[in-house]
Motif scaffolding. Sequence first.
Motif, PDB file in Angstrom:
ATOM      1  N   GLN A  70     -11.318  -8.186 -24.601  1.00  0.00           N
ATOM      2  CA  GLN A  70     -10.175  -8.937 -24.096  1.00  0.00           C
ATOM      3  C   GLN A  70      -9.315  -8.069 -23.187  1.00  0.00           C
ATOM      4  O   GLN A  70      -9.385  -6.841 -23.223  1.00  0.00           O
ATOM      5  N   ILE A  88     -11.988  -6.800 -34.193  1.00  0.00           N
ATOM      6  CA  ILE A  88     -11.057  -7.890 -34.477  1.00  0.00           C
ATOM      7  C   ILE A  88      -9.819  -7.299 -35.144  1.00  0.00           C
ATOM      8  O   ILE A  88      -9.921  -6.485 -36.065  1.00  0.00           O
ATOM      9  N   GLU A 105      -7.655 -13.566 -38.620  1.00  0.00           N
ATOM     10  CA  GLU A 105      -7.980 -13.066 -37.284  1.00  0.00           C
ATOM     11  C   GLU A 105      -9.472 -13.184 -36.979  1.00  0.00           C
ATOM     12  O   GLU A 105      -9.860 -13.448 -35.836  1.00  0.00           O
ATOM     13  N   GLU A 109     -10.428 -15.077 -33.600  1.00  0.00           N
ATOM     14  CA  GLU A 109     -10.942 -14.280 -32.499  1.00  0.00           C
ATOM     15  C   GLU A 109     -12.457 -14.358 -32.334  1.00  0.00           C
ATOM     16  O   GLU A 109     -12.961 -14.122 -31.225  1.00  0.00           O
ATOM     17  N   GLY A 153     -10.143 -17.443 -29.311  1.00  0.00           N
ATOM     18  CA  GLY A 153      -8.742 -17.052 -29.158  1.00  0.00           C
ATOM     19  C   GLY A 153      -7.838 -18.261 -29.139  1.00  0.00           C
ATOM     20  O   GLY A 153      -8.290 -19.404 -28.987  1.00  0.00           O
ATOM     21  N   GLU A 159      -4.762 -16.025 -25.428  1.00  0.00           N
ATOM     22  CA  GLU A 159      -5.934 -15.217 -25.780  1.00  0.00           C
ATOM     23  C   GLU A 159      -7.197 -15.745 -25.096  1.00  0.00           C
ATOM     24  O   GLU A 159      -7.428 -16.957 -25.031  1.00  0.00           O
ATOM     25  N   ILE A 161     -10.962 -14.292 -25.544  1.00  0.00           N
ATOM     26  CA  ILE A 161     -11.644 -13.247 -26.299  1.00  0.00           C
ATOM     27  C   ILE A 161     -13.148 -13.529 -26.357  1.00  0.00           C
ATOM     28  O   ILE A 161     -13.572 -14.578 -26.845  1.00  0.00           O
TER      29      ILE A 161
END
Length: 209
Positions: A70, A88, A105, A109, A153, A159, A161
């Motif tokens: 990212q 992550i 997360e 992610e 994301g 985000e 990702i």
Amino acid sequence: MHQYDRCDVNLHEQRCRYQGFFRIDEYVVSHQLFNGGESKVLSREIFERGDAVAVIPFDPQNNSIVVVEQFRAGVLRSAENPWLIEFIAGMFGQDEAPEQVAVREAKEEANLNLSPEQLIHLTSYFSSPGGTSEQIHLFAAPINSENLGGVYGLDDEGEDIKVHVLTLTDALALVNDGTINNAMTIIGIQWLALNAQQLVNHWNINDLN
């Protein structure tokens, strides 16, 4: 090993110098000196960004890990590529336990469904204690890495990702050539290179290939 501890620091004052999404505090302190006596009163500005949790999704059958890529604005001051390969990770929400952060997360992610019961705490460390109070809590979780990938994301957090699967050998090569250049991921990969069998034993999985 240590000559002194927290009792040997005199915190004269702590005051907030900036409050936004993050905070900057000024610490006015003095402390004991190695050769005796006490230091002069020092002023130190500390970036208070909160603590974070990182997780290594590890596939012991294929000796592979899941990482994410990212954009990171903090790299723009340098000439390095601002798209970083990382594990992550995320910051604590209100009243969250570290394992809850790791599970949340991983889903946000990388679309991974982790079990809190299978998470193992590897280490906790201060990311840059000369200028920030942030502490990183590093966990590992067992996964099956086959057919993983995609872009994830949260849109409301801006985000974007991308998920990658790397063999541990390839990950170490990326550390050695400087492609992976952030502390959290370097520490995690090197820990895994030294201690992967500990995770296999903990999860009662067959030996690594």
